[in-house]
Design an enzyme around this catalytic site. Structure first.
Site, PDB file in Angstrom:
ATOM      1  N   SER A  76       0.831  -1.205   0.000  1.00 17.71           N
ATOM      2  CA  SER A  76       0.000   0.000   0.000  1.00 17.71           C
ATOM      3  C   SER A  76       0.865   1.255   0.000  1.00 17.71           C
ATOM      4  CB  SER A  76      -0.894  -0.015   1.245  1.00 17.71           C
ATOM      5  OG  SER A  76      -1.533   1.230   1.422  1.00 17.71           O
TER       6      SER A  76
ATOM      7  N   TYR B  17      -1.752  -1.187  10.937  1.00 14.12           N
ATOM      8  CA  TYR B  17      -2.048  -1.725   9.591  1.00 14.12           C
ATOM      9  C   TYR B  17      -0.913  -1.337   8.639  1.00 14.12           C
ATOM     10  CZ  TYR B  17      -3.526  -1.634   4.810  1.00 14.12           C
ATOM     11  OH  TYR B  17      -3.537  -1.768   3.442  1.00 14.12           O
TER      12      TYR B  17
ATOM     13  N   LYS C  72       2.264  -3.634   6.534  1.00 18.64           N
ATOM     14  CA  LYS C  72       2.655  -3.588   5.117  1.00 18.64           C
ATOM     15  C   LYS C  72       4.164  -3.338   5.002  1.00 18.64           C
ATOM     16  CE  LYS C  72      -1.326  -4.474   3.412  1.00 18.64           C
ATOM     17  NZ  LYS C  72      -1.563  -5.808   2.810  1.00 18.64           N
TER      18      LYS C  72
HETATM   19  C1  WQD Z   1      -9.795   9.107   1.360  1.00 18.94           C
HETATM   20  C2  WQD Z   1     -10.045  10.584   1.631  1.00 18.94           C
HETATM   21  C3  WQD Z   1     -10.410  11.114   3.950  1.00 18.94           C
HETATM   22  C4  WQD Z   1     -14.171   8.943   4.373  1.00 18.94           C
HETATM   23  C5  WQD Z   1      -7.154   4.115   3.227  1.00 18.94           C
HETATM   24  C6  WQD Z   1      -6.045   3.342   3.861  1.00 18.94           C
HETATM   25  C7  WQD Z   1      -5.113   2.823   2.800  1.00 18.94           C
HETATM   26  C8  WQD Z   1      -5.897   2.030   1.798  1.00 18.94           C
HETATM   27  C9  WQD Z   1      -6.995   2.884   1.198  1.00 18.94           C
HETATM   28  C10 WQD Z   1      -5.832  -0.315   2.310  1.00 18.94           C
HETATM   29  C11 WQD Z   1      -9.325  11.077   2.886  1.00 18.94           C
HETATM   30  C12 WQD Z   1     -11.657  11.393   3.117  1.00 18.94           C
HETATM   31  C13 WQD Z   1     -13.004   9.465   3.847  1.00 18.94           C
HETATM   32  C14 WQD Z   1     -15.222   9.811   4.779  1.00 18.94           C
HETATM   33  C15 WQD Z   1     -13.895  11.685   4.093  1.00 18.94           C
HETATM   34  N1  WQD Z   1      -6.450   0.880   2.396  1.00 18.94           N
HETATM   35  N2  WQD Z   1     -12.880  10.829   3.710  1.00 18.94           N
HETATM   36  N3  WQD Z   1     -15.033  11.160   4.607  1.00 18.94           N
HETATM   37  O1  WQD Z   1      -7.455   7.014   4.105  1.00 18.94           O
HETATM   38  O2  WQD Z   1      -6.625   7.544   1.751  1.00 18.94           O
HETATM   39  O3  WQD Z   1      -6.595   5.215   2.560  1.00 18.94           O
HETATM   40  O4  WQD Z   1      -7.829   3.327   2.286  1.00 18.94           O
HETATM   41  O5  WQD Z   1      -4.778  -0.534   1.776  1.00 18.94           O
HETATM   42  O6  WQD Z   1      -4.144   2.010   3.404  1.00 18.94           O
HETATM   43  O7  WQD Z   1      -5.302   4.224   4.687  1.00 18.94           O
HETATM   44  O8  WQD Z   1      -8.754   6.293   2.051  1.00 18.94           O
HETATM   45  O9  WQD Z   1     -11.139   6.401   1.452  1.00 18.94           O
HETATM   46  O10 WQD Z   1     -10.490   6.358   3.920  1.00 18.94           O
HETATM   47  O11 WQD Z   1     -10.076   8.406   2.575  1.00 18.94           O
HETATM   48  O12 WQD Z   1     -13.747  12.923   3.959  1.00 18.94           O
HETATM   49  O13 WQD Z   1     -16.298   9.401   5.265  1.00 18.94           O
HETATM   50  O14 WQD Z   1     -11.441  10.780   1.872  1.00 18.94           O
HETATM   51  O15 WQD Z   1     -10.190  12.157   4.877  1.00 18.94           O
HETATM   52  O16 WQD Z   1      -8.886  12.393   2.641  1.00 18.94           O
HETATM   53  P1  WQD Z   1      -7.325   6.630   2.681  1.00 18.94           P
HETATM   54  P2  WQD Z   1     -10.189   6.808   2.530  1.00 18.94           P
END
Ligand code: WQD
Length: 338
Positions: free
Chosen positions: A125, A150, A154
Site C-alpha cells: 500500500s 495496519y 505492510k
Molecule cells: C480518502 C479521503 C479522507 C471517508 C485508506 C487506507 C489505505 C488504503 C486505502 C488499504 C481522505 C476522506 C473518507 C469519509 C472523508 N487501504 N474521507 N469522509 O485514508 O486515503 O486510505 O484506504 O490498503 O491504506 O489508509 O482512504 O477512502 O479512507 O479516505 O472525507 O467518510 O477521503 O479524509 O482524505 P485513505 P479513505
C-alpha cells in the site's frame, strides 16, 4: 498454470481472480470469509464462466497451510491479498493485525521457499510512504514510520519478503503499492462489500446517495490544497487487478531485474475529496448530501503516484478515469441495495 489467490473473495482479490481467468490461468482461492462471502464465487463465475477452486480456512492455521501446499504442489504462483485492512481497527487491536497480516505471510513464504521455483505478488500500500516529501510519489520515496499498525504490517511484510528473497534465489517476488482502490467490475456482478459503516470515501458516498447513510462527513477542508480537502489517487479496481496479472506474468517470464521488486500502482492523478463529490454528482445525476467536519486523525494531505516505473517495466497503465470508477461504484451500489 495454477495460481493461488489468498483473500480471493475480497474486493481486489475477486477482481484479480476474474482477470487471471480471463488470461487462462487456473485459480485456487483460499479465504476465511471473515470479510467476504462465498456468494462472490457466483459473481466471478457469471463474468468468466469459470468457477475457481475454493477452500475456506484461516491462513493462521499453519498445519492447514502446509497441508494445502502438499495437496496443490502444482501451484506456480501466489497472489497474497488475505489480510486485515481497516486502519482504525488496527489502532484498537494491533496484535490482531500483527498476527493475522504477518503470520499468514510467513507461513506462505515458508511453503514457497521449499519449491523449485515460486512467483509471489504481495498486496502492499502507498500507506508505507506516509506523507511523502515530494509528489508525485516514486518507488524511491523513503518509507516513513507507519501511522498505524495496519500500515506497519505492510512495511514489515515488505521487509520479510525482501529478506527472504535475498537468501531464497528460487523465490521471485513483487510488492504492489496500491493507491486508493475504488469502483467495481463494469458487469456489476462483483464489487466492494464493506461490512458495517464504510471507512473509505467512495463506498460512503454511494451508500449516502442510495439512502443508507444520512450524509457524508468531509473530514476537513483546511488542508493546503486547491480546495482545502485531501488529495488521493483513486484507481479503478479492474486496472489494479490487471496490474497483478502483468506483474505475475513478468515473474513467470523471468523478466524481473532482481528477485524482489516494488511498483506503485495508481493512476498518477490526484483528486481532492470535493472533486470526487463533484464527479460523483455528475455521473449519478444527483446531489450528494455532505457536510464539512473536522479532520480525521492520521490523514495525510496528499498522495498520488508517479507511475513511470509500472508504465515502462510492466507495460501497464491505468485506463479508467475517476468518472469511470465512480459510475461503476454507483452502478454496483444500485445493484446491491437497489
Ligand atoms: C480518502 C479521503 C479522507 C471517508 C485508506 C487506507 C489505505 C488504503 C486505502 C488499504 C481522505 C476522506 C473518507 C469519509 C472523508 N487501504 N474521507 N469522509 O485514508 O486515503 O486510505 O484506504 O490498503 O491504506 O489508509 O482512504 O477512502 O479512507 O479516505 O472525507 O467518510 O477521503 O479524509 O482524505 P485513505 P479513505
Amino acid at each position: 498454470m495454477k495460481i493461488l489467490v489468498t483473500g480471493g473473495l475480497g474486493f481486489i482479490g475477486s477482481h484479480t481472480v476474474v482477470e487471471l481467468q480471463n488470461k487462462g490461468y487456473k485459480v485456487v482461492i483460499i479465504d476465511n470469509c471473515s470479510n467476504s462471502s462465498p456468494d462472490v464465487l457466483q459473481g466471478i463465475q457469471s463474468i468468466t464462466g469459470k468457477k475457481p477452486i475454493f477452500e475456506q480456512f484461516d491462513l493462521r492455521e499453519k498445519e492447514k497451510v502446509q497441508n494445502f501446499f502438499s495437496r496443490h504442489d502444482d501451484i506456480e504462483g501466489v497472489i497474497h491479498f488475505a489480510a486485515s485492512k481497516a486502519v482504525g481497527e488496527s489502532v484498537e487491536n494491533p496484535l490482531l493485525y500483527y498476527e493475522n497480516n504477518l503470520s499468514t505471510l510467513i507461513y506462505i513464504l515458508q511453503q514457497l521457499s521449499y519449491k523449485k521455483s515460486a512467483n509471489f505478488i504481495f498486496s502492499s500500500s502507498c500507506t508505507v510512504y506516509g506523507q511523502a516529501d515530494e509528489l508525485p510519489i516514486t518507488e524511491n520515496a523513503p518509507v516513513k514510520p507507519a501511522e498505524s499498525p495496519y500500515g506497519n504490517t505492510k512495511q514489515i511484510g515488505e521487509e520479510i519478503i525482501r529478506d527472504t528473497c535475498k537468501v531464497t534465489k528460487n523465490l521471485k517476488a513483487i510488492s504492489l503499492r496500491y493507491f486508493n482502490p475504488t469502483g467495481a467490475h463494469p458487469s456489476a456482478e462483483i464489487g466492494e462489500l464493506p461490512i458495517g459503516v464504510p471507512q473509505n470515501l467512495i463506498p460512503f458516498i454511494t451508500q449516502t446517495a442510495i439512502g443508507l447513510r444520512e450524509k457524508l462527513s468531509v473530514f476537513g477542508n483546511d488542508y493546503p490544497t486547491s480546495d482545502g480537502t485531501c488529495i488521493r489517487d483513486y484507481i479503478h479496481v479492474v486496472d489494479l487487478a490487471k496490474a497483478h496479472v502483468v506483474a505475475l506474468q513478468r515473474l513467470i517470464d523471468d523478466k524481473n531485474t532482481t528477485n524482489y521488486e516494488v511498483f506503485n500502482v495508481g493512476t498518477g492523478t490526484g483528486s481532492t475529496v470535493l472533486e470526487v463529490i463533484q464527479s460523483f454528482e455528475k455521473v449519478s445525476g444527483q446531489k450528494l448530501n455532505y457536510q464539512i467536519v473536522g479532520r480525521r486523525e492520521g490523514d495525510i494531505t496528499a498522495a498520488y503516484a508517479d507511475t513511470t516505473k509500472a508504465n515502462n517495466e510492466l507495460d501497464w497503465k491505468a485506463e479508467s478515469k475517476l468518472d469511470d470508477s465512480l459510475s461503476s461504484a454507483w452502478k454496483w451500489e444500485q445493484k446491491v441495495r437497489g
